[in-house]
Design an enzyme around this catalytic site. Structure first.
Site, mmCIF file in Angstrom:
data_model
loop_
_atom_site.group_PDB
_atom_site.id
_atom_site.type_symbol
_atom_site.label_atom_id
_atom_site.label_comp_id
_atom_site.label_asym_id
_atom_site.label_seq_id
_atom_site.Cartn_x
_atom_site.Cartn_y
_atom_site.Cartn_z
ATOM 1 N N GLY A 130 1.149 -7.216 3.651
ATOM 2 C CA GLY A 130 2.396 -7.924 3.396
ATOM 3 C C GLY A 130 3.491 -7.585 4.379
ATOM 4 N N LYS A 172 12.336 -10.758 12.333
ATOM 5 C CA LYS A 172 12.410 -11.068 10.907
ATOM 6 C C LYS A 172 11.563 -10.098 10.068
ATOM 7 C CE LYS A 172 12.336 -15.325 8.201
ATOM 8 N NZ LYS A 172 12.135 -16.780 8.416
ATOM 9 N N THR A 173 10.291 -9.949 10.446
ATOM 10 C CA THR A 173 9.431 -9.056 9.660
ATOM 11 C C THR A 173 9.879 -7.602 9.819
ATOM 12 O OG1 THR A 173 7.835 -9.014 11.480
ATOM 13 C CG2 THR A 173 7.400 -10.566 9.708
ATOM 14 N N GLY A 202 6.817 0.855 9.878
ATOM 15 C CA GLY A 202 6.550 0.771 8.444
ATOM 16 C C GLY A 202 7.223 1.851 7.622
ATOM 17 N N GLU A 203 7.464 2.998 8.231
ATOM 18 C CA GLU A 203 7.891 4.125 7.416
ATOM 19 C C GLU A 203 9.296 4.630 7.700
ATOM 20 O OE1 GLU A 203 4.117 6.580 6.376
ATOM 21 O OE2 GLU A 203 3.657 5.382 8.130
ATOM 22 N N ARG A 243 10.812 -1.636 21.304
ATOM 23 C CA ARG A 243 11.020 -3.072 21.339
ATOM 24 C C ARG A 243 10.575 -3.674 20.004
ATOM 25 N NH1 ARG A 243 7.532 -6.682 25.444
ATOM 26 N NH2 ARG A 243 8.666 -8.662 25.345
ATOM 27 N N GLN A 270 10.805 -5.043 6.854
ATOM 28 C CA GLN A 270 10.149 -3.737 6.696
ATOM 29 C C GLN A 270 11.192 -2.646 6.509
ATOM 30 O OE1 GLN A 270 7.588 -2.272 6.048
ATOM 31 N NE2 GLN A 270 5.861 -2.611 7.375
ATOM 32 N N GLY A 292 0.820 -1.210 0.000
ATOM 33 C CA GLY A 292 0.000 0.000 0.000
ATOM 34 C C GLY A 292 0.852 1.257 0.000
#
Ligand code: MOS
Length: 764
Positions: free
Chosen positions: A495, A660-661, A730-731, A655, A665, A267
């Site tokens: 995702g 992994k994710t 995310g950013e 934290r 990101q 997105g």
């Protein structure tokens, strides 16, 4: 409805085959590097996206878009299109159903709309940007609709459009607010302090237009049921607000609209707003009394969906000879069309990063005749840090000071503009860790000092910054007698690992094995969640699940307290969820399994729904995430060819919920920043307002060969004022990237590039 059941069958659950080590125990889930639970579905092709849902009777809609930027439609000749076999409808402003214009998204004005523009949609003959939909052709097959759309002839009376940014920027105005914040902030007298400073940098930084290129182009499938109920399968980051906007446009109650998005193929902010194709699909479906799907082509994403505004920024820094900042000025001009409202927050980083004695930030906007601008990964902060962090680097050379040392010297002890304490800020530690891994100490001070077989080599650094937002949302948690827990929230999985992180959190909070926990999301009928934007989703939902779990805990306690079991007489304050049961905190062996509690109470299920409290911490503290971006570039001395050779991103973002994710990101953000710095640029023809490079063949995003190994490091220090101690991530990854590259390019070549993208012609 059958079709809706098909959608919500996607319930996230832990997949044993997603990890070599299944970690089947009930604690210590937070922080672990679980693979994404949706991974196997996506790799195996069984995860279905909007464009893949095909209910019975589906008709295909294809848009015809304007080829002028301003003016009127004088005639539409659809006779040839209507004659194409299979064509069911050609909808234009002449025959579209009457709909209310959406209200524009306004974070400070309340309301629930998420429309980036308040233009009426296909209601009149006015054209306001090149690419505005002027007709929808609906046919039995996509091919018929595409062919027929190519036959629609539209005549226009054009008006000279406003497109020349360089000419019009002088008439830019101060916006009412910048996403709820004041457009100008003053501390002392920054201009005077600047002229009094012995060392100064005062430069202009330019960034171009950028467009969204999520892997999944936008798509909408709309269907109406007889009782005036609208269901929309939508590739969205904003289920609830998308539904509310549609309800408003079609004059329905919110409960008459469902929005469903089991998966979203990326997105980045481009699916935060509700764009015209969504309303048009719903309108066509209403006329047709059939399900209608509109899949935007890649080109149409450029035409219909806004991107990152073009920007001109000034940064002026005044310092003492020892590096102490006396003055910091950052101003910008960005674009906001008349029919939009969003002023991109370029000056936000400068409000929070440095302890300058005097400070001024100010934003202006200029209206042009283009599609509404919108959010694009760290909007504002990404381009704002390019200007600010380039200027800091320039100042470090003026001062003959190491750029990290310059930042350390000006590290504030409280927020420089809000004057509030930081909730958690360990940016210097992030710099130290990054410098160590990168080998910063080996870097020569002088530019143009490293050569390797025809390549000039340089290293650069920059601060990354993004606010730590959280918004109130709701969640429902249900425990079942079979030992499973189900968590429900209208969350979005684009995702990034939403479902995975929420399973980890719910399992840990409820003291259950992760394999026994299910997460239901992607449907506006579920408890309301905030928009998956502003990097707020993970902690917002964590907060809601926390609130619902507390309520559930209370209910369970009420069941056991009055009985004669091991927890008789207990209170919610001396029991806790652990090992599949409720146990005393003062006697860890005393407790009962949840399954047993439900069984003795004769209950199949016990559930609770709650809304997270207002995040008051956001008022009391300056809450942000920070990072240090280190990069090495190589520039061909003879051709200017530029390669990013090495990257270390060292982050301070609370934290880490899933190592992994989170790493993915941040890597993704850094890669997107490389595109922003080096190759991405939307090219407008200023005569016609037409985007000239509306394709991935001519708008260049980084490919694998452009991307070096990226090392991501974390402080992993919990923020005591944030749920789980975590921040959204995310950013922040994209912020600081362009500056780190520009700074490394200067270090390699001695050439300071202040205008993105840094293409090779700028290095010759
Ligand atoms: Mo983000 S640009 O708020 O999806």
């Amino acid at each position: 409805m059958g079709v809706i059941q098909t959608a919500v069958e996607y319930v996230a659950r832990y997949m044993p085959d997603a990890d070599p080590d299944p970690l089947r125990h009930a604690e210590g889930y937070i922080g672990r590097p679980f693979s994404r639970v949706d991974g196997p579905l996506k790799v195996g092709g069984t995860a279905r996206f909007v464009a893949e849902f095909a209910p019975e009777g589906l008709a295909h809609g294809v848009l015809v878009c304007s080829t002028i930027a301003n003016g009127r439609i004088t005639s539409i000749d659809a006779s040839a299109a209507r004659a194409v076999p299979g064509v069911l409808l050609v909808m234009t402003h002449e025959n579209a159903p009457r709909m209310k214009a959406p209200s524009v998204f306004d974070v400070s004005g309340g309301g629930k709309s998420v429309a980036p523009s308040d233009l009426p949609i296909m209601q009149n003959d006015r054209v306001r940007w090149n690419g505005q939909p002027v007709a929808v052709v609906v046919a039995d097959t996509l091919e018929q609709a595409e062919y027929a759309a190519s036959l629609v002839k539209v005549a226009y009376a054009p008006v000279t459009p406003r497109l020349a940014f360089d000419e019009l920027k002088v008439s830019a105005i101060v916006p009412k607010d910048v996403i709820g914040a004041p457009p100008e902030v003053r501390v002392g007298n920054a201009e005077r302090a600047l002229s009094d400073s012995p060392v100064r940098v005062d430069e202009t930084y330019l960034t171009p237009w950028y467009n969204h290129n999520a892997i999944e182009p936008h798509a909408t499938l709309a269907l109406w049921t007889a009782d005036d109920h609208l269901s929309v399968f939508e590739s969205t980051q904003s289920l609830a607000r998308c539904g509310a906007t549609l309800a408003d446009v079609f004059s329905l109650d919110a409960a008459q609209v469902d929005v469903i998005a089991p998966f979203v193929g990326g997105g980045f902010g481009g699916k935060g707003g509700l764009w015209q194709h969504t309303v048009l699909a719903a309108a066509a479906a209403k006329v047709m009394q059939r399900p209608v799907r509109i899949n935007l082509s890649r080109e149409q994403v450029y035409r219909l969906v806004g991107g990152r505004t073009r920007a001109e920024q000034r940064v002026a820094l005044g310092a003492d000879r020892d590096g102490h900042l006396r003055s910091l000025v950052q101003t910008c001009v960005t674009v906001t069309p008349d029919h939009a409202r969003y002023a991109e927050q370029c000056t936000f980083p400068a409000r929070h990063l440095y302890a300058a004695d005097h400070l001024f930030v100010g934003q202006r906007i200029v209206p042009l005749d283009v599609v509404a601008n919108t959010w694009m990964r760290a909007p504002g902060e990404s381009i704002g840090t390019f200007a600010l962090e380039s200027a800091l680097d320039e100042l470090s050379y003026e001062l003959q000071l190491d750029p990290i040392e310059l930042r350390r010297l000006n590290e504030p002890t409280q927020d420089p503009t809000e004057k509030t304490p930081f909730s958690s800020r360990h940016i210097i530690e992030a710099y130290a860790r990054g410098a160590e891994h990168f080998g910063w100490a080996k870097r020569p001070r002088e530019p143009r000092a490293q050569r390797d077989r025809g390549w000039l080599v340089g290293q650069g650094v920059s601060t990354a910054y993004y606010p730590a937002y959280r918004f109130p949302g709701s969640a429902r948690v249900a425990l079942h007698a079979d030992g499973t827990a189900h968590v429900y929230a209208a969350a979005h999985e684009m995702g990034m690992g939403t479902a995975t992180a929420q399973l980890q959190h719910a399992a840990e909070r409820l003291g259950l094995p992760i394999a026994n926990v299910f997460f239901h999301y992607g449907d506006s009928a579920l408890p309301d969640s905030p928009i998956a934007g502003g990097s707020c989703q993970t902690v917002s939902i964590v907060s809601a699940v926390h609130a619902a779990s507390e309520k559930l805990h209370q209910q369970l306690n009420d069941l056991v307290r009055r009985g004669d079991g091991p927890l008789a007489g207990s209170t919610a304050s001396n029991t806790e969820f652990r090992n599949g049961g409720l146990y005393r905190t003062d006697d860890r062996t005393r407790g009962e399994l949840l399954t047993a509690i439900l069984r003795s109470a004769g209950k199949e299920t016990i559930e609770a729904q709650a809304k997270a409290p207002l995040p008051m911490e956001m008022m009391k503290y300056s809450m942000g995430s920070y990072g240090a971006q280190f990069c090495e570039v190589r520039v061909r001395e003879d051709s200017g060819e530029l390669r990013v050779a090495r990257w270390v991103g060292s982050f301070d973002c609370g934290r880490i919920v899933n190592r992994k994710t989170a790493t993915s990101q941040l890597r993704g953000g850094i890669v997107m920043g490389m595109g922003m710095a080096l190759s991405e640029e939307t090219l407008y023809d200023e005569r016609s307002g037409r985007i000239m490079n509306a394709s991935l063949a001519e708008y260049h995003v980084p490919v694998n060969l452009d991307v070096p190994p990226i090392e991501v490091l974390f402080n992993d220090i919990p923020d005591p004022h944030s749920p789980l101690g975590a921040h959204g991530i995310g950013e922040i990854g994209i912020t600081g990237v362009a500056a780190a590259i520009a700074n490394a390019v200067f270090h390699a070549t001695g050439i300071r590039v202040r205008s993105l993208p840094i293409t090779l012609d700028k290095l010759l």
